[in-house]
Scaffold this motif. Structure first.
Motif, PDB file in Angstrom:
ATOM      1  N   LEU A 637     -47.019  18.353  28.524  1.00 18.48           N
ATOM      2  CA  LEU A 637     -48.027  17.322  28.316  1.00 18.48           C
ATOM      3  C   LEU A 637     -47.389  15.935  28.260  1.00 18.48           C
ATOM      4  O   LEU A 637     -47.924  14.972  28.840  1.00 18.48           O
ATOM      5  CB  LEU A 637     -48.811  17.606  27.032  1.00 18.48           C
ATOM      6  CG  LEU A 637     -50.014  16.701  26.767  1.00 18.48           C
ATOM      7  CD1 LEU A 637     -50.926  16.587  27.988  1.00 18.48           C
ATOM      8  CD2 LEU A 637     -50.809  17.213  25.565  1.00 18.48           C
ATOM      9  N   VAL A 638     -46.259  15.819  27.602  1.00 22.90           N
ATOM     10  CA  VAL A 638     -45.589  14.515  27.569  1.00 22.90           C
ATOM     11  C   VAL A 638     -45.140  14.123  28.976  1.00 22.90           C
ATOM     12  O   VAL A 638     -45.176  12.946  29.356  1.00 22.90           O
ATOM     13  CB  VAL A 638     -44.410  14.531  26.574  1.00 22.90           C
ATOM     14  CG1 VAL A 638     -43.593  13.246  26.678  1.00 22.90           C
ATOM     15  CG2 VAL A 638     -44.925  14.703  25.147  1.00 22.90           C
ATOM     16  N   GLU A 639     -44.739  15.101  29.771  1.00 19.94           N
ATOM     17  CA  GLU A 639     -44.394  14.812  31.163  1.00 19.94           C
ATOM     18  C   GLU A 639     -45.612  14.306  31.929  1.00 19.94           C
ATOM     19  O   GLU A 639     -45.519  13.397  32.766  1.00 19.94           O
ATOM     20  CB  GLU A 639     -43.837  16.071  31.833  1.00 19.94           C
ATOM     21  CG  GLU A 639     -43.263  15.849  33.221  1.00 19.94           C
ATOM     22  CD  GLU A 639     -42.047  14.937  33.248  1.00 19.94           C
ATOM     23  OE1 GLU A 639     -41.771  14.375  34.328  1.00 19.94           O
ATOM     24  OE2 GLU A 639     -41.388  14.766  32.198  1.00 19.94           O
ATOM     25  N   ALA A 640     -46.793  14.883  31.642  1.00 18.58           N
ATOM     26  CA  ALA A 640     -48.032  14.393  32.264  1.00 18.58           C
ATOM     27  C   ALA A 640     -48.313  12.959  31.834  1.00 18.58           C
ATOM     28  O   ALA A 640     -48.777  12.132  32.639  1.00 18.58           O
ATOM     29  CB  ALA A 640     -49.196  15.305  31.893  1.00 18.58           C
ATOM     30  N   PHE A 641     -48.018  12.640  30.569  1.00 21.42           N
ATOM     31  CA  PHE A 641     -48.158  11.257  30.105  1.00 21.42           C
ATOM     32  C   PHE A 641     -47.252  10.334  30.928  1.00 21.42           C
ATOM     33  O   PHE A 641     -47.648   9.232  31.328  1.00 21.42           O
ATOM     34  CB  PHE A 641     -47.768  11.143  28.630  1.00 21.42           C
ATOM     35  CG  PHE A 641     -48.679  11.849  27.655  1.00 21.42           C
ATOM     36  CD1 PHE A 641     -49.900  12.355  28.056  1.00 21.42           C
ATOM     37  CD2 PHE A 641     -48.298  11.982  26.322  1.00 21.42           C
ATOM     38  CE1 PHE A 641     -50.734  13.002  27.145  1.00 21.42           C
ATOM     39  CE2 PHE A 641     -49.121  12.611  25.408  1.00 21.42           C
ATOM     40  CZ  PHE A 641     -50.340  13.130  25.814  1.00 21.42           C
ATOM     41  N   ALA A 642     -46.022  10.781  31.174  1.00 19.02           N
ATOM     42  CA  ALA A 642     -45.067   9.961  31.928  1.00 19.02           C
ATOM     43  C   ALA A 642     -45.554   9.722  33.349  1.00 19.02           C
ATOM     44  O   ALA A 642     -45.453   8.602  33.883  1.00 19.02           O
ATOM     45  CB  ALA A 642     -43.699  10.634  31.932  1.00 19.02           C
ATOM     46  N   HIS A 643     -46.074  10.773  33.992  1.00 18.70           N
ATOM     47  CA  HIS A 643     -46.624  10.612  35.352  1.00 18.70           C
ATOM     48  C   HIS A 643     -47.797   9.634  35.350  1.00 18.70           C
ATOM     49  O   HIS A 643     -47.960   8.843  36.293  1.00 18.70           O
ATOM     50  CB  HIS A 643     -47.059  11.966  35.902  1.00 18.70           C
ATOM     51  CG  HIS A 643     -45.920  12.826  36.363  1.00 18.70           C
ATOM     52  ND1 HIS A 643     -45.063  12.448  37.375  1.00 18.70           N
ATOM     53  CD2 HIS A 643     -45.500  14.050  35.956  1.00 18.70           C
ATOM     54  CE1 HIS A 643     -44.153  13.400  37.573  1.00 18.70           C
ATOM     55  NE2 HIS A 643     -44.401  14.386  36.720  1.00 18.70           N
ATOM     56  N   HIS A 644     -48.599   9.699  34.306  1.00 15.13           N
ATOM     57  CA  HIS A 644     -49.734   8.780  34.208  1.00 15.13           C
ATOM     58  C   HIS A 644     -49.239   7.333  34.091  1.00 15.13           C
ATOM     59  O   HIS A 644     -49.790   6.415  34.727  1.00 15.13           O
ATOM     60  CB  HIS A 644     -50.590   9.161  32.996  1.00 15.13           C
ATOM     61  CG  HIS A 644     -51.822   8.329  32.839  1.00 15.13           C
ATOM     62  ND1 HIS A 644     -52.845   8.310  33.769  1.00 15.13           N
ATOM     63  CD2 HIS A 644     -52.212   7.475  31.844  1.00 15.13           C
ATOM     64  CE1 HIS A 644     -53.794   7.501  33.370  1.00 15.13           C
ATOM     65  NE2 HIS A 644     -53.432   6.969  32.200  1.00 15.13           N
ATOM     66  N   ASN A 645     -48.207   7.112  33.282  1.00 11.78           N
ATOM     67  CA  ASN A 645     -47.629   5.777  33.173  1.00 11.78           C
ATOM     68  C   ASN A 645     -47.080   5.295  34.512  1.00 11.78           C
ATOM     69  O   ASN A 645     -47.260   4.137  34.906  1.00 11.78           O
ATOM     70  CB  ASN A 645     -46.493   5.782  32.138  1.00 11.78           C
ATOM     71  CG  ASN A 645     -47.015   5.663  30.717  1.00 11.78           C
ATOM     72  OD1 ASN A 645     -48.174   5.361  30.498  1.00 11.78           O
ATOM     73  ND2 ASN A 645     -46.138   5.915  29.742  1.00 11.78           N
ATOM     74  N   HIS A 646     -46.390   6.208  35.218  1.00 13.41           N
ATOM     75  CA  HIS A 646     -45.805   5.849  36.513  1.00 13.41           C
ATOM     76  C   HIS A 646     -46.889   5.446  37.508  1.00 13.41           C
ATOM     77  O   HIS A 646     -46.735   4.468  38.256  1.00 13.41           O
ATOM     78  CB  HIS A 646     -44.997   7.027  37.053  1.00 13.41           C
ATOM     79  CG  HIS A 646     -44.358   6.761  38.374  1.00 13.41           C
ATOM     80  ND1 HIS A 646     -43.347   5.814  38.549  1.00 13.41           N
ATOM     81  CD2 HIS A 646     -44.568   7.320  39.611  1.00 13.41           C
ATOM     82  CE1 HIS A 646     -42.984   5.786  39.811  1.00 13.41           C
ATOM     83  NE2 HIS A 646     -43.703   6.688  40.481  1.00 13.41           N
ATOM     84  N   ALA A 691     -51.472   8.688  22.069  1.00  7.57           N
ATOM     85  CA  ALA A 691     -51.187   8.853  23.501  1.00  7.57           C
ATOM     86  C   ALA A 691     -52.164   9.835  24.141  1.00  7.57           C
ATOM     87  O   ALA A 691     -52.665   9.596  25.259  1.00  7.57           O
ATOM     88  CB  ALA A 691     -49.744   9.331  23.692  1.00  7.57           C
ATOM     89  N   ALA A 692     -52.451  10.944  23.464  1.00 10.90           N
ATOM     90  CA  ALA A 692     -53.363  11.940  24.026  1.00 10.90           C
ATOM     91  C   ALA A 692     -54.782  11.397  24.130  1.00 10.90           C
ATOM     92  O   ALA A 692     -55.518  11.715  25.073  1.00 10.90           O
ATOM     93  CB  ALA A 692     -53.338  13.203  23.162  1.00 10.90           C
ATOM     94  N   THR A 693     -55.169  10.575  23.169  1.00  4.23           N
ATOM     95  CA  THR A 693     -56.488   9.941  23.224  1.00  4.23           C
ATOM     96  C   THR A 693     -56.589   9.022  24.434  1.00  4.23           C
ATOM     97  O   THR A 693     -57.574   9.049  25.181  1.00  4.23           O
ATOM     98  CB  THR A 693     -56.753   9.147  21.928  1.00  4.23           C
ATOM     99  OG1 THR A 693     -56.810  10.054  20.827  1.00  4.23           O
ATOM    100  CG2 THR A 693     -58.045   8.366  22.010  1.00  4.23           C
ATOM    101  N   ALA A 694     -55.553   8.205  24.650  1.00  2.00           N
ATOM    102  CA  ALA A 694     -55.553   7.291  25.791  1.00  2.00           C
ATOM    103  C   ALA A 694     -55.546   8.055  27.111  1.00  2.00           C
ATOM    104  O   ALA A 694     -56.229   7.683  28.074  1.00  2.00           O
ATOM    105  CB  ALA A 694     -54.342   6.364  25.708  1.00  2.00           C
ATOM    106  N   PHE A 695     -54.773   9.130  27.175  1.00  2.00           N
ATOM    107  CA  PHE A 695     -54.680   9.949  28.381  1.00  2.00           C
ATOM    108  C   PHE A 695     -56.058  10.536  28.717  1.00  2.00           C
ATOM    109  O   PHE A 695     -56.521  10.457  29.864  1.00  2.00           O
ATOM    110  CB  PHE A 695     -53.668  11.064  28.135  1.00  2.00           C
ATOM    111  CG  PHE A 695     -53.383  11.960  29.314  1.00  2.00           C
ATOM    112  CD1 PHE A 695     -52.550  11.538  30.336  1.00  2.00           C
ATOM    113  CD2 PHE A 695     -53.934  13.235  29.375  1.00  2.00           C
ATOM    114  CE1 PHE A 695     -52.262  12.378  31.407  1.00  2.00           C
ATOM    115  CE2 PHE A 695     -53.657  14.076  30.432  1.00  2.00           C
ATOM    116  CZ  PHE A 695     -52.819  13.649  31.456  1.00  2.00           C
ATOM    117  N   THR A 696     -56.727  11.079  27.737  1.00  2.00           N
ATOM    118  CA  THR A 696     -58.057  11.672  27.948  1.00  2.00           C
ATOM    119  C   THR A 696     -59.070  10.610  28.343  1.00  2.00           C
ATOM    120  O   THR A 696     -59.903  10.826  29.238  1.00  2.00           O
ATOM    121  CB  THR A 696     -58.523  12.394  26.671  1.00  2.00           C
ATOM    122  OG1 THR A 696     -57.558  13.386  26.308  1.00  2.00           O
ATOM    123  CG2 THR A 696     -59.871  13.058  26.873  1.00  2.00           C
ATOM    124  N   ALA A 697     -58.990   9.454  27.694  1.00  2.00           N
ATOM    125  CA  ALA A 697     -59.942   8.378  27.961  1.00  2.00           C
ATOM    126  C   ALA A 697     -59.793   7.797  29.356  1.00  2.00           C
ATOM    127  O   ALA A 697     -60.706   7.133  29.857  1.00  2.00           O
ATOM    128  CB  ALA A 697     -59.787   7.274  26.924  1.00  2.00           C
TER     129      ALA A 697
END
Length: 758
Positions: A637-646, A691-697
């Motif tokens: 999941l943290v890796e998915a966060f990183a891809h989202h940032n990229h 971070a998870a809230t922002a990712f979902t939003a």
């Protein structure tokens, strides 16, 4: 369940199929399954089709054939605005009705339609011309010799009322991406000055206050746990998903002070010797349902008696309230009277025998609401019946006030109600609608990846055969009841609109069978009622989802649910988390639900500790293995966060998620002892929740919902499925008044990222 039938079973299986039972089905893993014949026989019997012997099977076959041959036009026919209307009828009736003149009288008067019945050769059905106006219209087909066939045409808009429609009505940008929160109503806390009057329970007034506070931070919706009527005489039954009736409201959620004022409530508490009880209940972390419900209802009963006395004495303010009360009772009609009669009878019978828990155990004369003995009882216990009418009036008044408050504060949607999948068979809804519900079976779900033994919810619901024969009256009544006040409704286990897993009473969840429902008719009625009530519709489409269902829901404008934990690429090695931009756009994005781990709880592994303690881990997995898997999931999941940032950086935007501390925590946890790993994860739980809230939003959906538990960074979830006494389900309270919690810096950070991402 895997029983392979003998050739002699073919007649039984043919009968089952004709009756709407699905003897062959696929489980969550795609494996072919076959229902045991004994289960088929039992469920067929509950449907009024005895099948214990070959002779009974033949007789039931003959009965179904006779019913089909005698069909002329159903009592209610659904259609879509502007599309030809299909009339399913028996072949001989089809020949007799083709070419006959008909007339349609519109629901609200005005124009009428006159034409002749046509035929759809491809579908072997009769056909009427399109109707351009939505509503419940009256169809009359002239059959000659002064006779006619009458039916109701329920003509629906092509889709449900949508988020964009709510925005349009409020003159806001229709493509705006909204966000909201969800709350367990019972767990809300009152402001400090009113806390001593709350008896340790949340209220409709608390929901209104929370909605207004959330609106100030930019929220447009507040989803609530179910507020269906429970059992006033048995407060031990408190699961909001196991109600007595879905037509009425939970009386224990009434705030007496909002109706009668603080002074009157303080006096009633003191007069009934409840001051110490109220103090103890308010100080408790977990809700003591029997004590809290009894204390609140005791005060409400005293205030109701006082209200009657003051009205009789000529108090003008109270007389106006009583007039409003009488208007409410007249509008709700016989259904409300039946509910009040049930509640008064239930209390009366329990007082005589506390072991009586079901209306089937009542004296025979009380087992039918239409029996003259029930009316005689109501006459002799008029004050008790009036009290339960009063409770429903007060609850409806306060829920409506909460919705008005949400709208006045700027929310485009406001409250979102939760419609439970069924009702307790011992409750008032089943007692008053015995001919229209399933008797002798309960509903649940077959085994899946998360519940390997299946689920038996101990509830019942409407019979699909009775739905058709009664013109869907009970279903429509329920929709109107739940949609009349809020700006949205979430339909629990929306898969039940297509098929329900029904289980013979007393059997395990494994020994069930799917029963088909008239999906097309139900979706059209939902769309029609959603527009009439200006109510968006969300469906919980989780579990073993039949192929094609989500597409049909989307076509009807019924939003699905996409939960962070389940958004994974199952066909890709390692099952990475799906980026939010790939989440289904015809859905509501959610971080979690009441049945799943909270964000903080997932990060620190609190859910795994509970599951390990109670033996609820996935089959073949111990707690150590579960924690290893969870660590892999955290990295994913943290890796998915990183891809989202990229991805954001590629478009020239700053990275929206702060993940450096999360990566460091995972590194430390991976190299540390179990105790030190827990410390590293606990210290970053707030960062993960943000971070998870922002990712979902970031999902491009009309609405994102983040539960209060996730906004506040709590680790405990409201409900742990497959538990009753071993986990404090439906008993957790918020740590403080929600309005104060929203001012916490960590909560403010999550609110800020929600606003930015939406």
């Amino acid at each position: 369940m895997n029983h392979v039938p003998h050739p002699s079973d073919s007649a039984l299986h043919a009968l089952a199929q004709q009756a709407g039972l699905q003897a062959d089905w696929e489980d969550a893993a795609g494996c072919a399954m076959r229902v045991n014949d004994d289960v088929l026989r039992t469920v067929l019997g509950c449907l009024g089709l005895p099948a214990s012997t070959a002779a009974q099977v033949a007789d039931s076959h003959a009965r179904l054939r006779a019913e089909a041959d005698n069909v002329t036009v159903p009592a209610l026919v659904t259609g879509i605005v502007g599309q030809p209307i299909q009339l399913v009828t028996a072949p001989r009736q089809r020949a007799a009705l083709e070419g006959r003149p008909y007339r349609i009288e519109y629901e609200h008067g005005g124009a009428t339609v006159e034409s002749t019945v046509g035929a759809d050769r491809d579908r072997a059905t009769l056909q009427l011309a399109p109707v351009p106006t939505a509503g419940y219209h009256r169809l009359r087909i002239d059959t000659g010799a002064g006779s006619s066939i009458d039916a109701t045409l329920a003509i629906a808009p092509p889709r449900c009322y949508a988020v964009a429609d709510a925005l349009h009505e409020r003159k806001r940008t229709q493509d705006a991406r909204l966000w909201g929160s969800s709350a367990q109503l019972y767990g809300l806390r009152a402001a400090a000055e009113l806390a001593p009057l709350s008896a340790g329970l949340g209220s409709y007034a608390n929901a209104g206050a929370l909605a207004r506070s959330l609106a100030q931070h930019g929220a447009d919706a507040l989803a609530l746990s179910p507020v269906h009527a429970m059992f006033s005489a048995e407060p031990q039954r408190y699961s909001p998903y196991s109600p007595s009736s879905r037509l009425f409201l939970n009386a224990t959620m009434i705030d007496p002070a909002a109706l009668f004022g603080e002074h009157a409530v303080r006096q009633a508490i003191a007069d009934n010797g409840l001051t110490d009880v109220y103090t103890r209940l308010e100080a408790a972390t977990l809700i003591d349902w029997p004590a809290s419900a009894t204390a609140r209802l005791t005060v409400l009963r005293a205030l109701h008696r006082q209200m009657r006395e003051q009205a009789a004495a000529g108090n003008e303010n109270v007389k106006r309230l009583r007039e409003d009360f009488r208007t409410f009772c007249a509008a709700r009609g016989q259904s409300l009277l039946d509910h009040a009669h049930y509640e008064a009878l239930d209390a009366h019978v329990r007082n005589r025998d506390p072991h009586t828990w079901h209306w089937k155990q009542w004296p025979a004369a009380y087992q039918s609401p239409s029996n003259p003995a029930v009316r005689a009882f109501a006459h002799d216990h008029a004050e008790g019946v009036d009290f339960h009418l009063f409770l429903q009036w007060a609850a409806a008044r306060q829920l409506a006030a909460a919705q008005r408050g949400a709208e006045d504060a700027g929310m485009a949607i406001g409250l979102i109600a939760d419609l439970a999948i069924g009702t307790d068979s011992a409750g008032s809804h089943v007692w008053s609608r015995q001919q229209e519900v399933l008797i002798g079976v309960t509903v649940g779900a077959p085994p899946d990846l998360f519940n390997t033994h299946g689920q038996n919810w101990g509830l019942t619901t409407f019979s699909p055969r009775a739905m058709r024969s009664h013109g869907f009256a009970a279903f429509i009544e329920m929709l109107r009841a739940v949609m009349s006040t809020p700006g949205g409704v979430r339909i629990d286990h929306v898969l039940g609109l297509m098929r329900l897993w029904v289980i013979p009473e007393g059997a395990s969840a494994l020994d069930g069978v799917y029963l088909r429902y008239p999906l097309q008719d139900l979706l059209r009625l939902i769309a029609l009622e959603s527009w009439r009530n200006r109510c968006i519709v969300i469906g919980e489409d989780l579990g073993t989802v039949p192929g094609g269902l989500r597409g049909q829901l989307a076509d009807t404008g019924l939003l699905g649910m996409r939960i962070l934990w389940f958004e994974r690429e199952e066909a890709v090695p390692g099952q990475p988390f799906r980026p939010p931009q790939d989440w289904a756009r015809t859905s509501v994005a959610m971080t979690s639900t009441h049945d799943l781990s909270t964000l903080a709880g997932w990060w620190v592994g609190n859910d795994l500790r509970w599951q390990g303690k109670l033996g609820l881990l996935p089959a073949g997995m111990d707690e150590a293995q579960a924690h290893v898997q969870r660590m892999a999931d955290r990295h994913a999941l943290v890796e998915a966060f990183a891809h989202h940032n990229h991805a954001a950086e590629q478009y020239g935007n700053p990275p929206p998620l702060h993940i450096t501390t999360l990566r460091l925590a995972l590194e430390r946890a991976g190299a540390a002892s179990a105790a030190d790993a827990d410390i590293a994860l606990d210290a970053t739980a707030d960062d993960f929740a943000t971070a998870a809230t922002a990712f979902t939003a970031a999902a491009p959906v009309p609405l994102t919902v983040v539960p209060l538990e996730d906004l506040f960074g709590l680790t405990e979830q409201p409900n742990l499925p497959s538990t009753i006494e071993t986990h404090p389900n439906w008993r957790r309270r918020l740590p403080g008044p929600a309005s104060a919690q929203l001012d916490d810096p960590a909560v403010q950070a999550r609110l800020a990222v929600l606003a930015r991402q939406r």
